[in-house]
Design a protein around this motif. Structure first.
Motif, short mmCIF file in Angstrom:
data_model
loop_
_atom_site.label_atom_id
_atom_site.label_comp_id
_atom_site.label_asym_id
_atom_site.label_seq_id
_atom_site.Cartn_x
_atom_site.Cartn_y
_atom_site.Cartn_z
N ARG A 259 -5.30 -3.67 8.47
CA ARG A 259 -6.13 -2.64 7.75
C ARG A 259 -5.94 -1.26 8.35
NH1 ARG A 259 -9.62 -5.26 4.15
NH2 ARG A 259 -9.69 -7.70 4.13
N THR B 41 0.89 -1.17 -0.15
CA THR B 41 -0.20 -0.05 -0.12
C THR B 41 0.80 1.20 -0.03
OG1 THR B 41 0.02 0.19 2.39
CG2 THR B 41 -1.88 -1.12 1.32
N TRP C 215 -8.06 -6.70 10.90
CA TRP C 215 -8.61 -5.52 10.88
C TRP C 215 -7.50 -4.43 11.37
CZ3 TRP C 215 -12.54 -3.96 8.42
CH2 TRP C 215 -13.64 -4.50 7.95
N ILE D 219 -3.45 -9.66 -0.52
CA ILE D 219 -4.81 -9.74 0.44
C ILE D 219 -5.50 -11.07 0.23
CG2 ILE D 219 -7.43 -8.91 0.35
CD1 ILE D 219 -6.20 -6.27 -0.34
#
Length: 230
Positions: A117, A61, A114, A107
């Motif tokens: 994330r 990312t 979570w 992913i």
């Protein structure tokens, strides 16, 4: 006719690209870029250890940010100076898109929690703003940062591959998104995905180091432009 192209992305893999290459830092700009990347590497190693799939999810990312930021600045520069971009925009946006596909692939493999994330959101918020201003004021250093970042990515994926080959990580079937994107065999495994991703990272490494050389060349021929974006 649809207003967009719905066809899935595909990419030609380059399995013959050199893996073990390194550009030695020369000058303060290179040394700052190298030290910054090594600092990121230190924290990544401490946080993720050998959870390479989860490391890939978070770091991809971040890796997808520079290409988009660089492409934006090159686009604005080409408009402002009313000249051709020499292919930089397309190359940088392709890099961003490629890194995003790495993320989509991992992913499926790692199934991030979570917490991870939320970590992604925080990392992207901080790194985007940092890189945006770095590229604005020091594009040469920005591209060198990415070159060194990709060197570390190649090393990390080589370690990931070693864990799979040693049997310490399961060589699971490749997700369908990876098979479609890299046009892998229908029975492709995780090992094939890692090889494809590592080759991509090596390509981005070489491209960004080349951009640094190109900026140096332009500065030598147009010294009054300084280190402004090309």
């Amino acid at each position: 006719m649809k207003p967009f192209d719905p066809r899935p992305l595909v990419r030609q893999n380059n399995p013959d690209i050199a893996i073990d290459t390194h550009v030695a830092p020369q000058g303060s700009s290179d040394k700052i870029a190298f030290a910054f990347v090594k600092l990121l590497r230190f924290f990544a190693d401490r946080f993720f250890a050998k959870r390479y799939g989860h490391r890939a999810v978070v770091l991809e990312t971040v890796a997808a940010v520079p290409g988009m930021v660089g492409g934006l600045w090159q686009h604005l520069t080409a408009l402002r100076k009313m000249r051709d971009d020499d292919g930089w925009i397309r190359t940088l946006l392709d890099e961003a898109e490629n890194e995003r596909m790495h993320l989509m692939t991992f992913i499926e493999i790692a199934k991030p929690s979570w917490f991870e994330r939320y970590l992604i959101v925080a990392a992207q918020l901080v790194f985007y703003n940092f890189y945006f201003f770095l590229y604005l004021f020091a594009p040469r250093t920005a591209h060198r940062v990415v070159g060194y970042f990709e060197e570390e990515a190649v090393y990390s994926y080589t370690q990931y591959l070693a864990e799979v080959d040693a049997g310490r990580l399961e060589n699971i079937p490749a997700p369908q998104i990876a098979i479609d994107y890299w046009q892998l065999a229908p029975n492709a495994r995780l090992r094939d995905v890692i090889l494809a991703v590592r080759a991509d990272e090596a390509e981005h490494r070489d491209v960004n180091h080349y951009f640094v050389s190109e900026l140096d060349s332009r500065k030598a021929h147009r010294p009054l432009e300084g280190q402004t974006a090309p």
